[in-house]
Design a protein around this motif. Structure first.
Motif: not given
Length: 745
Positions: A147, A151, A154-155
């Motif tokens: 996870r 994240d 994705r950023d």
């Protein structure tokens, strides 16, 4: 092993696709389908999972009653489960055993239950719950790492998208014309295509770990900055080494994926070489050994580490034997570099774990993958040390059946800064370990290497090429001898007979530990391993094939401080090896060759057996003073013999220090400078032929080595007088041995 070849082991060995990553693995998303059903099955009657229930009670509760007792006789209603809270002492003892063995057998559970006043069923349920808890904790940790990576990716992807939406012209700083792509955008598109292909590859590997297909998840996991950390590769759950050496010009994630691919291919090839017989393995002319049919090997197997370098020769051997050790304990030893080196002290000069890529699944070594470095040696100055960098991969094939395979990584990591020219490559080699009912293990060992024989002396080339120096025969023989020694020392009974001096059980172990350190240092001094920084001397007055080296010993409690001089040579004798060994180890014949005897007899004052063979012993000898001016001298001696060779190693010791060791004191502070002999059976080379040169007499390859302390001040410069002294000592000892054995030439 019979001459017809090794019998094919009846092992339930599945294919690589079915077995390499069949254990429960990583979870990238909430479980669905069959995995969700398994999760529901693990829930208890009050809606809490077994793992949550275990965590809430810290492992101190256990079901009181067994499976199948849910219903009472005549009562259709289910009996309410009752729980038993363990005491802190019981939990501590259970945890201690769990760290050593997560799957105790029936006998171990019974013994533990008697000690802790628990039923066998309660112990069994505790270990089941503990294994379930460990597996769930591991999966939760891996999901959390995934996870975090998602994240982060994705950023970063959002930042890249924003930069593409507002490109800037590199020439004028303004907005580029419509339809034109900036260099940054072109680079990003090429990089994204490369990362997408790499993601597809990683999903295949992850599916093997999880046992089910893994989708690419293109919407949720963008490809930029992808690495293998989220897949459990490179994550250390057990305190492993994380100081991997990067490859110049290669991304770390790409390198790890290549190493994983190499490990799978090596395991596949290794298992086939273990199982196959003719025509891949054929009996040798000498009998009792097997030879690899190299043409058949090239036809069946692809070259997983590339083509054989020019000038290299191939050495391939296979051996099988019974070993007095539990299979799981042997696997744990092989996966620990320090314990591995201690198990094979005369073969491994140095071993280190460079990087732990994956530490195994479920608290075991199943699936463990690590990079290692080792220096392998033959006790002779005429055979250079083999320096190998390799990947070690461990896999559980079935219940009680393990496979450990090694393969060189030089082909992948050849651009690494500072990597020297490779003189030896380790093709898929290793062992299959199968537990036997009597507590022993059946070990099938395969050694397959390619090496440059140019630096090997002509006297040893045939021996090394036959596999007697580094082959499977020597690994199995050493393993059997070491395990027998450990079993003997672990026995609480002290053998009677030749135990002349009264030695306690702790004293026996301390004395054997000191002797093993002495023998290991002897081998390192003969072979010039990098364990100690030796400097080779070139002197014109040295005898032929004698190598002399020096090194400075400073702040080493196990050695006297000063300048240490080592001299060694090897020669061929037309004498059977057992006769040479018996002559050198017998204290009654010591006066015929040993200068430390002062020309008088020696007396054995202590004797410790290390196994069934009388040649495997540790002795304490006392040199009898011939006149009042001579002082009494104590000599510690270790003798070792197995099917691959024998050693006679000795060193003068201090009398007060040995008294402390024999009473169980710490032996690491006893200073030693070992000397001695290594004897290898030889039927392939030597100096005895018939007139037509077609027949060779069986003989021995004898290595003679001495270490002396020149002075106690390391800063002083060395003169040539000590070199002449050690040269005369070697040549004089050899002449005395030849005269005593009646083989002067």
């Amino acid at each position: 092993m019979q001459s017809g070849g090794i019998p094919q082991p009846r092992l339930p060995v599945p294919t690589i696709a079915e077995s390499m990553f069949s254990s429960p693995g990583l979870s990238l998303a909430p479980p669905t389908g069959r995995m969700a059903q398994i999760g529901r099955d693990l829930e208890t009657s009050d809606g809490k999972s077994r793992d949550e229930e275990y965590d809430s009670k810290s492992g101190s509760d256990n079901l009181d009653g067994g499976l199948g007792d849910d219903k009472e006789v005549g009562n259709p209603k289910k009996k309410k489960s009752r729980y038993h809270r363990h005491t802190p002492l019981q939990i501590q003892e259970l945890e201690n055993l769990f760290k050593e063995c997560a799957h105790p057998d029936e006998k171990q559970r019974e013994e533990l239950g008697k000690e802790l006043s628990l039923d066998n069923r309660q112990v069994k349920f505790w270990f089941q719950n503990r294994r379930t808890q460990m597996k769930n904790q591991l999966e939760r940790h891996e999901n959390a790492v995934l996870r975090q990576e998602n994240d982060k990716l994705r950023d970063e992807n959002m930042m890249i998208r924003e930069s593409v939406k507002s490109p800037i012209c590199r020439n004028c700083g303004g907005t580029p014309l419509p339809g034109e792509l900036s260099l940054e955008e072109q680079h990003l598109r090429l990089e994204n295509a490369h990362l997408k292909a790499e993601l597809d590859r990683l999903c295949v590997f992850t599916g093997k770990f999880m046992g089910q297909p893994v989708s690419i998840m293109a919407n949720s996991v963008p490809p930029p900055m992808l690495n293998l950390t989220g897949f459990g590769i490179g994550t250390d759950f057990g305190g492993g080494v994380q100081s991997g050496l990067p490859v110049m010009g290669m991304d770390r994630s790409v390198e790890k994926s290549l190493l994983l691919d190499l490990a799978l291919a090596a395991m596949d090839e290794f298992l086939k070489m273990v199982q196959c017989n003719a025509p891949l393995w054929v009996p040798s002319m000498e009998g009792g050994r097997e030879l690899l049919n190299y043409e058949e090997y090239l036809r069946v197997f692809p070259r997983c580490i590339g083509a054989k370098p020019a000038g290299f020769v191939t050495e391939a051997t296979r051996e099988e034997g019974m070993v007095i050790i539990n299979g799981l304990a042997l696997v744990e030893t092989l996966m620990d570099s320090n314990r591995w080196a201690e198990m094979f002290p005369c073969i491994i000069a140095r071993a280190t774990t460079t990087q732990v890529i994956f530490n195994g699944m479920g608290g075991t070594k199943n699936g463990a993958l690590q990079l290692m470095h080792a220096e392998l040696q033959v006790p002779s100055p005429m055979v250079p040390v083999r320096d190998v960098n390799f990947l070690r991969f461990c896999k559980q094939l079935a219940e009680g059946v393990w496979a450990v395979v090694d393969v060189s990584t030089d082909g992948i990591r050849e651009n690494q800064t500072g990597l020297a020219y490779v003189k030896c490559r380790r093709l898929p080699s290793g062992c299959v370990v199968q537990d036997m009912p009597n507590g022993c293990s059946k070990v099938t060992w395969v050694e397959h290497v390619e090496y440059d024989e140019g630096a090997i002396h002509q006297l040893y080339r045939s021996l090394i090429n036959s596999g007697m120096g580094f082959g499977a025969h020597r690994w199995i023989a050493t393993l059997q001898r070491q395990c027998e020694c450990l079993a003997t020392l672990m026995s609480s009974s002290i053998p009677t007979g030749r135990n002349i001096a009264a030695i306690t059980l702790s004293g026996r172990r301390s004395m054997v530990k000191l002797a093993q350190r002495m023998t290991k240092n002897f081998c390192v001094g003969v072979c010039a391993s990098t364990v100690h920084q030796w400097n080779k001397l070139c002197a014109g007055n040295l005898a032929k094939d004698v190598r002399v080296m020096t090194r400075r010993s400073v702040d080493n409690p196990g050695e006297p401080a000063g300048l240490v001089l080592s001299g060694a040579t090897s020669l061929w004798l037309p004498i059977p090896p057992h006769r040479v060994f018996d002559f050198l180890r017998d204290e009654r014949f010591r006066r015929e060759w040993d200068i430390l005897s002062n020309g008088g007899p020696m007396q054995e004052v202590a004797h410790i057996a290390k196994g069934q063979d009388p040649g495997n012993t540790v002795s304490l000898l006392r040199a009898c003073a011939m006149n009042p001016n001579q002082t009494t001298l104590l000599i510690l001696q270790e003798t070792c013999i197995d099917a691959a060779g024998s050693f006679v190693v000795y060193a003068p010791v201090d009398i007060p220090a040995m008294n402390a060791v024999m009473n169980g004191g710490d032996s690491s502070y006893v200073a030693l400078l070992p000397s001695g002999f290594a004897i290898v059976p030889d039927r392939f080379c030597g100096g005895a032929h018939t007139s037509n040169g077609s027949y060779r007499v069986d003989g021995s390859l004898l290595t003679v080595a001495f270490q002396i302390l020149i002075n106690s001040l390391p800063a002083e410069n060395m003169t040539m007088e000590p070199v002449e002294t050690i040269n005369n000592l070697i040549s004089g000892t050899i002449q005395k041995i030849k005269a005593a054995l009646h083989c002067e030439n």
